[in-house]
Design an enzyme around this catalytic site. Structure first.
Site, mmCIF file in Angstrom:
data_model
loop_
_atom_site.group_PDB
_atom_site.id
_atom_site.type_symbol
_atom_site.label_atom_id
_atom_site.label_comp_id
_atom_site.label_asym_id
_atom_site.label_seq_id
_atom_site.Cartn_x
_atom_site.Cartn_y
_atom_site.Cartn_z
ATOM 1 N N GLY A 106 33.946 35.676 41.093
ATOM 2 C CA GLY A 106 33.595 35.220 42.428
ATOM 3 C C GLY A 106 33.995 36.265 43.451
ATOM 4 C CB CYS A 107 35.145 35.883 46.907
ATOM 5 S SG CYS A 107 35.784 36.863 48.263
#
Length: 178
Positions: free
Chosen positions: A13-14
């Site tokens: 993800g981020c």
């Protein structure tokens, strides 16, 4: 780097989230946010990555001391502090740039990654969709993306997304923290 230093390159993800998690892990010497796995030439920018058109994932590259923490333990922490069962998504972040991925540096890392995924798959209701691919190129992200959580803890995204991941890390892996 000392003689026991090794590299791990992962995306969950981020990169602000995964960076914050691994900065707290004992044996981790350095964490650098960046991009990997793309299919366009040249050095990508954050704006280009966010478009989802470059094929790159937001990743972190971890330098760790293998005499303190193993690559297997790095991957177990990784697999249990993000959701490896959602394709191209972590929470509200959607797109291939947010995919769950392990970029291995050699065949041993590939085998360990496959083994860890098999080992932790029993703990998830849905199948794990984490990609396992060879690392070709790692591009360091722009300066403002390094140490993001440490420098922006009061920002909304940090409070609502990253802080709970750190709480999960502390609960599940207290014995692996600095």
């Amino acid at each position: 780097m000392n003689k026991n230093s090794q590299l791990a390159t992962i995306g969950g993800g981020c990169f602000w989230c995964t960076e914050a998690v691994f900065q707290e892990v004992k044996g981790v010497e350095k964490v650098v946010s960046g991009y990997s796995g793309g299919n366009v030439p040249g050095r990508p920018t954050y704006r280009e990555i966010c478009s989802g058109l470059t094929g790159h994932a937001e990743v972190i590259q971890i330098t760790f001391d293998s005499s303190i923490i193993s690559y297997e333990d790095i991957l177990i922490i990784f697999m249990t502090t993000h959701d490896p069962t959602t394709l191209n998504r972590q929470g509200a972040d959607r797109g291939t740039q947010y995919r769950s991925v392990v970029f291995y540096h050699d065949d041993t890392q590939k085998e360990i990654a496959e083994s860890v995924i098999e080992k932790v798959s029993n703990f998830y209701e849905n199948p794990i969709v984490t990609e396992i691919s060879p690392l070709e190129v790692f591009y360091e992200a722009e300066k403002e993306h390094q140490d993001y959580y440490r420098n922006n803890q009061s920002q909304g995204y940090c409070s609502f997304v990253i802080t709970p991941k750190l709480a999960k890390l502390r609960k599940l892996h207290a014995n692996k923290l600095k």
